[in-house]
Design a protein around this motif. Structure first.
Motif, PDB file in Angstrom:
ATOM      1  N   ASN A  53       0.855  -1.229  -0.012  1.00  8.56           N
ATOM      2  CA  ASN A  53       0.068  -0.016  -0.007  1.00  8.56           C
ATOM      3  C   ASN A  53       0.814   1.292   0.145  1.00  8.56           C
ATOM      4  N   PHE A  56       2.849   5.101   2.394  1.00  7.85           N
ATOM      5  CA  PHE A  56       3.344   5.072   3.516  1.00  7.85           C
ATOM      6  C   PHE A  56       5.112   5.284   3.587  1.00  7.85           C
ATOM      7  N   GLU A  60       7.058   2.837   1.355  1.00  9.53           N
ATOM      8  CA  GLU A  60       6.407   2.658  -0.042  1.00  9.53           C
ATOM      9  C   GLU A  60       5.587   3.787  -0.254  1.00  9.53           C
ATOM     10  N   PHE A  93      -4.333  -0.896   2.251  1.00  8.56           N
ATOM     11  CA  PHE A  93      -3.632  -1.708   3.258  1.00  8.56           C
ATOM     12  C   PHE A  93      -4.348  -3.083   3.639  1.00  8.56           C
ATOM     13  N   ALA A 110       4.796  -4.148   3.451  1.00  8.70           N
ATOM     14  CA  ALA A 110       4.070  -2.873   3.619  1.00  8.70           C
ATOM     15  C   ALA A 110       4.232  -2.068   4.913  1.00  8.70           C
ATOM     16  N   GLY A 111       5.461  -2.277   5.554  1.00 11.51           N
ATOM     17  CA  GLY A 111       5.739  -1.733   6.854  1.00 11.51           C
ATOM     18  C   GLY A 111       4.990  -2.408   7.895  1.00 11.51           C
ATOM     19  N   MET A 112       4.819  -3.754   7.374  1.00 13.85           N
ATOM     20  CA  MET A 112       3.520  -4.396   8.212  1.00 13.85           C
ATOM     21  C   MET A 112       4.176  -5.169   9.456  1.00 13.85           C
ATOM     22  N   ARG A 118      -2.968 -11.391  12.641  1.00 16.61           N
ATOM     23  CA  ARG A 118      -2.418 -11.637  11.283  1.00 16.61           C
ATOM     24  C   ARG A 118      -1.698 -12.901  11.060  1.00 16.61           C
ATOM     25  N   GLN A 133       4.527   2.910  17.083  1.00 12.22           N
ATOM     26  CA  GLN A 133       3.249   3.764  16.970  1.00 12.22           C
ATOM     27  C   GLN A 133       3.621   4.898  17.786  1.00 12.22           C
ATOM     28  N   GLN A 157      -4.891   4.715   9.851  1.00  9.34           N
ATOM     29  CA  GLN A 157      -5.335   4.245   8.610  1.00  9.34           C
ATOM     30  C   GLN A 157      -5.854   2.937   8.953  1.00  9.34           C
ATOM     31  N   GLY A 159      -7.113  -0.659   9.349  1.00  8.81           N
ATOM     32  CA  GLY A 159      -6.631  -2.054   9.234  1.00  8.81           C
ATOM     33  C   GLY A 159      -5.244  -2.106   9.706  1.00  8.81           C
ATOM     34  N   THR A 160      -4.596  -0.825  10.156  1.00  4.96           N
ATOM     35  CA  THR A 160      -3.486  -0.991  10.850  1.00  4.96           C
ATOM     36  C   THR A 160      -3.360  -1.224  12.335  1.00  4.96           C
ATOM     37  N   ASP A 198       2.805   4.658  12.449  1.00  4.33           N
ATOM     38  CA  ASP A 198       4.222   4.429  12.613  1.00  4.33           C
ATOM     39  C   ASP A 198       5.133   5.603  12.432  1.00  4.33           C
ATOM     40  N   GLU A 222       7.306  -1.756  17.717  1.00  8.09           N
ATOM     41  CA  GLU A 222       6.784  -3.153  16.816  1.00  8.09           C
ATOM     42  C   GLU A 222       7.915  -3.446  15.948  1.00  8.09           C
ATOM     43  N   TYR A 224       8.853  -4.981  11.982  1.00  5.35           N
ATOM     44  CA  TYR A 224       8.182  -5.268  10.721  1.00  5.35           C
ATOM     45  C   TYR A 224       8.751  -6.449   9.917  1.00  5.35           C
TER      46      TYR A 224
HETATM   47  N1  ARG Z   1       2.888  -1.074  10.760  1.00  6.37           N
HETATM   48  C1  ARG Z   1       1.389  -0.887  10.771  1.00  6.37           C
HETATM   49  C2  ARG Z   1       0.781  -2.194  10.650  1.00  6.37           C
HETATM   50  O1  ARG Z   1       1.247  -3.066  10.160  1.00  6.37           O
HETATM   51  C3  ARG Z   1       1.120  -0.071   9.422  1.00  6.37           C
HETATM   52  C4  ARG Z   1       1.533  -0.157   8.381  1.00  6.37           C
HETATM   53  C5  ARG Z   1       0.790   0.487   7.111  1.00  6.37           C
HETATM   54  N2  ARG Z   1       1.540   0.130   5.763  1.00  6.37           N
HETATM   55  C6  ARG Z   1       1.353   0.863   4.787  1.00  6.37           C
HETATM   56  N3  ARG Z   1       1.902   0.586   3.593  1.00  6.37           N
HETATM   57  N4  ARG Z   1       0.220   1.520   4.760  1.00  6.37           N
HETATM   58  O2  ARG Z   1      -0.444  -2.020  10.763  1.00  6.37           O
END
Ligand code: ARG
Length: 264
Positions: A53, A56, A60, A93, A110-112, A118, A133, A157, A159-160, A198, A222, A224
């Motif tokens: 996504n 971010f 990305e 996202f 995605a910086g997840m 999950r 955060q 955002q 779903g984060t 984040d 957190e 990633y």
């Molecule tokens: N780190 C947070 C999460 O995993 C936010 C990640 C949002 N990433 C993005 N590409 N929008 O929920």
């Protein structure tokens, strides 16, 4: 004399024609063979589809029409290590986990944040970055730390993990936006009291906006990682192997350092 010239000419033409014929025939076959080999080679460079996504920064984001950032560079380096072609699919996202578990994408980057909910749907790779955060407020806000968020309206955002944590804050109202930056804009317009997001994107977003600040006290710490489908252990191992090489060679730090230049 004329006749002789003509026959020389004819002979020359013949030799040329023959050479052209024989040679050309052969070389055109060869060329065709080469071209086939090339396409075979290209076809062999299997495509690795990355779900992300691109809202971010610095992980990305769009630079013109291109999606760039830390995750993009890391994943390109991983694809290179695996001899594969990286293809990026930009999506909401909160669609990434489903895209990966359903096989629509091979993996997600995605910086997840590694998160147990999950992990029930997808597998996480080894971690590659640390984050937290943070809370963004207006410079004149009365909110000085996480405890002051009680009863406030918090933007996140959708779903984060910021969304999940805000939902646990007592009496708070959570406003969910498709893009993190939309939450920041809502804050400047006094539609909400704070944004939880984040740290690195927070820094980028407030740099583009007047009158906002990040509170010293973080909300959570957190890590990633990337995600792959539950049944795709082969790709999981490949990505982890490539990630280890990038860590060992210093390339990972080099990529991160290219985008995150600040103190810390
Ligand atoms: N780190 C947070 C999460 O995993 C936010 C990640 C949002 N990433 C993005 N590409 N929008 O929920």
């Amino acid at each position: 004399m004329k006749k002789r010239m003509l026959s020389i000419l004819l002979a020359a033409v013949c030799v040329f024609a023959l050479a052209a014929c024989g040679g050309n025939g052969g070389s055109s076959d060869d060329a065709k063979g080469d071209a086939e080999d090339d396409t075979k080679q290209e076809q062999k460079r299997e495509v690795l589809v990355m779900a992300t996504n691109a809202e971010f920064p610095p992980y990305e984001y769009y630079e013109g029409k291109d999606i760039v950032g830390i995750d993009v560079d890391i994943c390109k380096a991983i694809a290179d290590e695996l001899g594969m072609e990286l293809e990026i699919e930009d999506m909401a996202f909160d669609s990434i986990v489903a895209a990966v578990s359903s096989g629509k994408a091979d993996f997600g980057a995605a910086g997840m944040t590694v998160d147990p909910d999950r992990a029930e749907q997808v597998n996480f790779t080894d971690t590659y970055a640390h984050s937290s955060q943070v809370i963004i407020v207006k410079a004149d806000s009365e909110i000085a730390g996480p405890d002051d968020l009680t009863g406030k309206t918090i933007g996140v955002q959708l779903g984060t993990t910021g969304d999940a944590y805000s939902s646990d804050v007592e009496d708070a109202t959570v406003e969910r936006y498709n893009k993190g930056f939309e939450a920041v804009q809502a804050l400047t317009q006094d539609k909400i009291d704070a944004v939880i997001i984040d740290r690195e994107p927070a820094k980028e977003f407030i740099a583009e906006t007047e009158g906002l600040m990040i509170l010293d006290e973080s909300f959570t710490e957190e890590d990633y990682a990337m995600i792959v489908a539950k049944d795709n252990d082969e790709l999981l191992e490949k990505i982890n192997g490539a990630l280890k090489n990038l860590k060992d060679s210093g390339k990972l730090d080099e990529i991160i350092g290219k985008y995150i230049t600040s103190e810390e």
